[in-house]
Each structure stands twice: as C-alpha cells, then as structure tokens.
Design a protein around this motif. Structure first.
Motif: not given
Length: 164
Positions: A151-157, A159-163
């Motif tokens: 639902t929100h950005y900025p985001i880093l996707l 293999k381990e997930g997102w942050e």
C-alpha cells in the motif's frame, strides 16, 4: 529420376543471387499490374525527427491507485521468485530523499526500480536525476501491489521480504 531433377533445380535456384535485376526475355505489352490482387495497405506515416524527440516511451501520468507515499513495515515474507531486488518509488519528495539515502546500497545489490507515481515529465526527470546509476523504469506496479498487498512506497523488495 524426378528426385535428381528436383535436386538440380534446387541447386540452380540456390546459386542465383537475389540482388541481380531480372532479365526480361519477352514482353508482349499485354501485361497487367499485380496491384489489384494484393491486399490493401494503409499508407505508412513517417514521424518526423522533431515528433520522435517529443514522444516519451511511456504514457503520463504514471499511476498505481492502490499505493501511496508513506511508511512501510518490514515484512519477512519470502519472495523466492525475485531474480534481483526491486524497489518502487514515486516522484514525491519522500521517495527522492529515500533514493538519495539508499542509492549506494541499491547499486551494490543490483536493484532495479519502478517509478510508480509521476504526473509530469519534470517529475520523471527529477527522479531519474536522483537515481543516477540505477536502472529505473517508469511503470505502474498495480499488479504487484494487489498481489502482495503493498500500500505504500518507497519500498525495497528482495528474496527475504520487503523493507523501507
């Protein structure tokens, strides 16, 4: 015998250079144009050089309706199918600040980015200037967002997930 004639004809055809002009042996003057028997084609419109310069390889505005700028909670959800890390940013100031802060890390891990929100060409150019050295493609991320519940950005996707 027919096979031998077929092979000889094939070899003769292969030996003919297609760039040579045809030689007319006889023309009775009764020849007809082949044009009425061919399918009609639309006239080809050649864009002038100036028109090509003004065209963008993407459509504006770029929107991802299910996403907006904001805080993201770290989620250790396995995304094993990602070949390389992927980041999503918008043209807003928070996204540009995030890019400045994370740029070296994103380059180091070989991340590819999507610019998911931009309204004008100036917005796109501003983000591309900040993201120098990163591969960043202006495109909607609606498909990802819906499937992953983003639902929100900025985001880093990764293999381990997102942050964020």
């Amino acid at each position: 015998m027919r096979g031998l004639i077929g092979i000889i004809c094939f070899l003769l055809c292969v030996g003919v250079d297609a760039k040579e002009p045809l030689t007319v042996i006889y023309d009775s003057g009764d020849t007809l144009s082949l044009e009425p028997y061919l399918p009609k084609r639309a006239p080809r419109e050649e864009a002038t050089l100036q028109e090509k310069k003004g065209q963008l390889p993407f459509n504006l505005p770029i929107t991802t309706p299910s996403m907006q700028s904001g805080k993201v909670t770290v989620t250790p959800k396995a995304l094993r199918y990602l070949q390389r890390p992927l980041f999503l940013v918008g043209a807003d100031q928070d996204s540009r600040d995030w890019l400045v802060e994370k740029r070296e890390q994103l380059i180091r891990i070989g991340a590819v980015g999507l610019l998911v929100e931009a309204t004008t060409q100036k917005d796109v150019e501003a983000v591309l200037a900040v993201a120098e050295g990163l591969r960043l493609v202006p495109a909607s991320a609606e498909g990802f967002a819906t499937r992953l519940g983003l639902t929100h950005y900025p985001i880093l996707l990764s293999k381990e997930g997102w942050e964020q």
